[in-house]
Design a protein around this motif. Structure first.
Motif, PDB file in Angstrom:
ATOM      1  N   ASP A   5     -28.216  -2.172 -22.732  1.00 39.42           N
ATOM      2  CA  ASP A   5     -27.610  -3.352 -22.119  1.00 39.42           C
ATOM      3  C   ASP A   5     -27.418  -3.212 -20.611  1.00 39.42           C
ATOM      4  OD1 ASP A   5     -25.456  -1.625 -21.951  1.00 39.42           O
ATOM      5  OD2 ASP A   5     -24.274  -2.660 -23.495  1.00 39.42           O
ATOM      6  N   LYS A   6     -27.769  -2.063 -20.060  1.00 35.29           N
ATOM      7  CA  LYS A   6     -27.737  -1.904 -18.609  1.00 35.29           C
ATOM      8  C   LYS A   6     -28.949  -2.551 -17.946  1.00 35.29           C
ATOM      9  CE  LYS A   6     -25.033   2.385 -18.711  1.00 35.29           C
ATOM     10  NZ  LYS A   6     -23.786   1.752 -18.234  1.00 35.29           N
ATOM     11  N   LEU A   7     -29.964  -2.895 -18.748  1.00 35.93           N
ATOM     12  CA  LEU A   7     -31.144  -3.555 -18.198  1.00 35.93           C
ATOM     13  C   LEU A   7     -30.929  -5.061 -18.110  1.00 35.93           C
ATOM     14  CD1 LEU A   7     -34.108  -1.825 -20.090  1.00 35.93           C
ATOM     15  CD2 LEU A   7     -33.457  -1.501 -17.700  1.00 35.93           C
ATOM     16  N   PRO A   8     -31.392  -5.703 -17.043  1.00 41.43           N
ATOM     17  CA  PRO A   8     -31.367  -7.167 -16.995  1.00 41.43           C
ATOM     18  C   PRO A   8     -32.207  -7.715 -18.157  1.00 41.43           C
ATOM     19  CG  PRO A   8     -31.883  -6.238 -14.840  1.00 41.43           C
ATOM     20  CD  PRO A   8     -31.944  -5.112 -15.812  1.00 41.43           C
ATOM     21  N   ALA A  40     -39.545  -7.663 -20.929  1.00 38.64           N
ATOM     22  CA  ALA A  40     -40.845  -7.184 -20.464  1.00 38.64           C
ATOM     23  C   ALA A  40     -41.145  -5.795 -21.024  1.00 38.64           C
ATOM     24  CB  ALA A  40     -40.876  -7.158 -18.939  1.00 38.64           C
ATOM     25  N   MET A  41     -40.118  -4.940 -21.062  1.00 42.84           N
ATOM     26  CA  MET A  41     -40.307  -3.598 -21.603  1.00 42.84           C
ATOM     27  C   MET A  41     -40.672  -3.656 -23.084  1.00 42.84           C
ATOM     28  SD  MET A  41     -37.602  -0.476 -22.115  1.00 42.84           S
ATOM     29  CE  MET A  41     -36.937  -1.310 -23.551  1.00 42.84           C
TER      30      MET A  41
END
Length: 205
Positions: A142-145, A151-152
């Motif tokens: 959840d630290k990723l936008p 996309a990942m």
């Protein structure tokens, strides 16, 4: 897998399975081998046990194996510690060089994971390994936008291997007398292979 039965775990089946699960959990990285329409292929990937006889992993969507694995029977290999055994450590001058090592083979059928299961796999994988790092705050998905996370996830494919056969090789000089094994373990440790030396002392009879 080494053909000699001397190099198998000698405890009960429950103890054997516990040992192999521990090895899988501790090393957590291996190779997936498959015979594809494009020829034999291998992928290197983190592995995580589900705890109920299956192993999950993920590959880049562009990996040459990814488009074929769903429904295939494959072989996963996890390599543990290893070390060269010198003849100079034996009492018998006619011994020859060998190699002690620990490895685990898992054979079974693969199914592709859906998007929710893939996300759960990544969360479980990162949590397990982040928990092993003492300093700092654990990293979480959840630290990723959200757009970067999407996309990942779009760039990878998740799989689950239902393990049908577990095969281990624990080549720890079990075919040698106890005093020889002790000298070999000391020699391996002195030459920079303490991990295999420790396993020899703890697992070999």
């Amino acid at each position: 897998m080494h053909p000699s039965q001397s190099f198998r775990f000698s405890g009960t089946e429950a103890e054997r399975r516990e040992l192999l699960e521990t090895m899988l959990d501790e090393i957590s990285f291996g190779m997936i081998f498959a015979q594809t329409p494009d020829g034999p292929r291998v992928a290197h990937t983190p592995l995580i046990s589900t705890g109920d006889g299956a192993v999950q992993f993920h590959l880049s969507r562009g990996n040459a194996m990814a488009k074929y694995l769903d429904g295939m029977t494959v072989l996963a290999v996890i390599n543990g510690p290893d070390g060269y055994v010198s003849p100079r450590w034996y009492a018998d001058p006619q011994e020859v060089p060998t190699w002690n090592y620990v490895t685990l083979e898992l054979e079974g059928r693969v199914r592709r994971l859906g998007s929710e299961a893939l996300t759960a796999l990544l969360e479980d994988l990162s949590t397990r390994h982040e928990d092993r790092i003492e300093e700092g705050e654990p990293w979480t998905l959840d630290k990723l936008p959200p757009d970067k996370l999407r996309a990942m996830l779009a760039g990878i494919v998740g799989f689950e291997l239902e393990v049908q056969v577990w095969r281990e090789t624990l080549k720890l000089s079990q075919n040698k007398p106890a005093d020889e094994r002790a000298r070999l373990a000391d020699g391996l440790e002195s030459e920079g292979s303490p991990a295999i030396a420790s396993i020899m002392r703890s697992l070999a009879p």
